[in-house]
Write a protein that holds these residues in place. Sequence first.
Motif, PDB file in Angstrom:
ATOM      1  N   GLU A 149       0.787  -1.106   0.105  1.00  0.00           N
ATOM      2  CA  GLU A 149       0.056   0.037  -0.009  1.00  0.00           C
ATOM      3  C   GLU A 149       0.854   1.282  -0.069  1.00  0.00           C
ATOM      4  O   GLU A 149       0.515   2.247  -0.708  1.00  0.00           O
ATOM      5  N   GLU A 150       1.893   1.217   0.742  1.00  0.00           N
ATOM      6  CA  GLU A 150       2.789   2.407   0.707  1.00  0.00           C
ATOM      7  C   GLU A 150       3.456   2.694  -0.500  1.00  0.00           C
ATOM      8  O   GLU A 150       3.565   3.807  -1.019  1.00  0.00           O
ATOM      9  N   GLU A 151       4.030   1.644  -1.388  1.00  0.00           N
ATOM     10  CA  GLU A 151       4.259   1.804  -2.674  1.00  0.00           C
ATOM     11  C   GLU A 151       3.391   2.255  -3.604  1.00  0.00           C
ATOM     12  O   GLU A 151       3.699   3.279  -4.468  1.00  0.00           O
ATOM     13  N   VAL A 152       2.346   1.915  -3.458  1.00  0.00           N
ATOM     14  CA  VAL A 152       1.115   2.333  -4.002  1.00  0.00           C
ATOM     15  C   VAL A 152       0.866   3.828  -4.010  1.00  0.00           C
ATOM     16  O   VAL A 152       0.830   4.912  -4.955  1.00  0.00           O
ATOM     17  N   LEU A 153       0.690   4.340  -2.686  1.00  0.00           N
ATOM     18  CA  LEU A 153       0.363   5.701  -2.318  1.00  0.00           C
ATOM     19  C   LEU A 153       1.448   6.583  -2.564  1.00  0.00           C
ATOM     20  O   LEU A 153       1.391   7.791  -2.749  1.00  0.00           O
ATOM     21  N   GLY A 154       2.630   6.013  -2.661  1.00  0.00           N
ATOM     22  CA  GLY A 154       3.718   7.002  -2.892  1.00  0.00           C
ATOM     23  C   GLY A 154       4.132   7.184  -4.670  1.00  0.00           C
ATOM     24  O   GLY A 154       5.079   7.806  -4.801  1.00  0.00           O
ATOM     25  N   GLN A 155       3.254   6.449  -5.399  1.00  0.00           N
ATOM     26  CA  GLN A 155       3.365   6.562  -6.938  1.00  0.00           C
ATOM     27  C   GLN A 155       3.073   8.238  -7.169  1.00  0.00           C
ATOM     28  O   GLN A 155       2.049   8.632  -6.834  1.00  0.00           O
TER      29      GLN A 155
ATOM     30  N   ILE B  64      -3.814  15.989 -12.835  1.00  0.00           N
ATOM     31  CA  ILE B  64      -2.476  16.675 -12.759  1.00  0.00           C
ATOM     32  C   ILE B  64      -1.580  15.408 -12.425  1.00  0.00           C
ATOM     33  O   ILE B  64      -0.610  15.086 -13.077  1.00  0.00           O
ATOM     34  N   TRP B  65      -1.959  14.627 -11.630  1.00  0.00           N
ATOM     35  CA  TRP B  65      -1.373  13.146 -11.080  1.00  0.00           C
ATOM     36  C   TRP B  65      -1.128  12.339 -12.554  1.00  0.00           C
ATOM     37  O   TRP B  65      -0.008  11.863 -12.688  1.00  0.00           O
ATOM     38  N   GLY B  66      -2.300  12.386 -13.298  1.00  0.00           N
ATOM     39  CA  GLY B  66      -2.263  11.290 -14.318  1.00  0.00           C
ATOM     40  C   GLY B  66      -1.557  11.874 -15.557  1.00  0.00           C
ATOM     41  O   GLY B  66      -1.213  11.185 -16.378  1.00  0.00           O
ATOM     42  N   THR B  67      -1.179  13.338 -15.581  1.00  0.00           N
ATOM     43  CA  THR B  67      -0.396  13.869 -16.639  1.00  0.00           C
ATOM     44  C   THR B  67       1.030  13.881 -16.334  1.00  0.00           C
ATOM     45  O   THR B  67       1.874  13.728 -17.257  1.00  0.00           O
ATOM     46  N   GLY B  68       1.294  14.249 -15.107  1.00  0.00           N
ATOM     47  CA  GLY B  68       2.767  14.253 -14.662  1.00  0.00           C
ATOM     48  C   GLY B  68       3.329  15.361 -15.401  1.00  0.00           C
ATOM     49  O   GLY B  68       3.100  16.400 -15.542  1.00  0.00           O
ATOM     50  N   GLU B  69       4.606  14.965 -16.134  1.00  0.00           N
ATOM     51  CA  GLU B  69       5.771  15.763 -16.551  1.00  0.00           C
ATOM     52  C   GLU B  69       5.198  15.940 -18.038  1.00  0.00           C
ATOM     53  O   GLU B  69       6.164  16.721 -18.762  1.00  0.00           O
ATOM     54  N   SER B  70       4.215  15.451 -18.546  1.00  0.00           N
ATOM     55  CA  SER B  70       3.894  15.432 -20.053  1.00  0.00           C
ATOM     56  C   SER B  70       3.181  16.905 -20.238  1.00  0.00           C
ATOM     57  O   SER B  70       2.005  16.744 -20.537  1.00  0.00           O
ATOM     58  N   ALA B  71       4.008  17.926 -20.092  1.00  0.00           N
ATOM     59  CA  ALA B  71       3.294  19.342 -20.432  1.00  0.00           C
ATOM     60  C   ALA B  71       2.577  19.580 -21.622  1.00  0.00           C
ATOM     61  O   ALA B  71       1.636  20.120 -21.599  1.00  0.00           O
ATOM     62  N   PHE B  72       3.275  18.761 -22.613  1.00  0.00           N
ATOM     63  CA  PHE B  72       2.391  18.958 -24.042  1.00  0.00           C
ATOM     64  C   PHE B  72       0.938  18.318 -23.976  1.00  0.00           C
ATOM     65  O   PHE B  72       0.390  18.595 -25.113  1.00  0.00           O
ATOM     66  N   LEU B  73       0.625  17.642 -23.040  1.00  0.00           N
ATOM     67  CA  LEU B  73      -0.827  17.073 -22.853  1.00  0.00           C
ATOM     68  C   LEU B  73      -1.513  17.824 -22.419  1.00  0.00           C
ATOM     69  O   LEU B  73      -2.886  17.853 -22.392  1.00  0.00           O
TER      70      LEU B  73
END
Length: 222
Positions: A9-15, A78-87
């Motif tokens: 669970e910690e790994e999941v929540l830390g993604q 925001i979380w689902g897009t992450g670093e993909s600024a072009f999206l």
Amino acid sequence: MPPLHIPSEEEVLGQGFAFKPSWWHRYVEPPWWPEALDRLPEVTSRPGYRRITRRDVFALSVDPTPEGRVGLLLGAYIWGTGESAFLVGRRVRTFTRTPLETVGKRLVNAADLMHTAGPIAAYESLLSRQDNHVKFMGPAFFTKYLYYAGGLQPTMQPQPLILDKFVARALNANFDGWALRDNGWSGATYGRYIRLAAEMAEQEGPPATPAGVEFALFKARP
């Protein structure tokens, strides 16, 4: 059962992912912009960037108001897009092409429906031409919303989970009898998936969770 490693669970929540708040803030302003996003930890090696994790998005789920639900959806985007600024320019249409008052009302209705009738009914209500549909928001992101709106300790069974093209491809690659497209899944397909994840977590035993199965599938994508 395929040999998937189900993370803790910690790994999941830390993604989490890095992003620039300025990419999104220009399109979504207070009171719809959650102040909590401005308090996320900075990425010291990357000026202007902050890091958002699943745990951070869950923290936005405690506000059940229309403003709070829009803020939660924004956090999920925001979380689902992450670093993909072009999206970003394409994805913010969910927030710019429909009045946010309307978006908020539909998100509240979908969350309420999920807690009374279950995640499959809520999923179906968000599909195109259904009561809670929001233009430009497809299943890949509205399942993120349902997942986070369910809270850290979801009470409904089966639990709402994220279904996007990466999870769909992993299901196809790791299980017989799955041939999903990259989008456009029916409520029945969503129900089949979240029940499978629940069964896998139960068979694995504690501390495995359905969300851990989803994350394992995401990491196992071809």
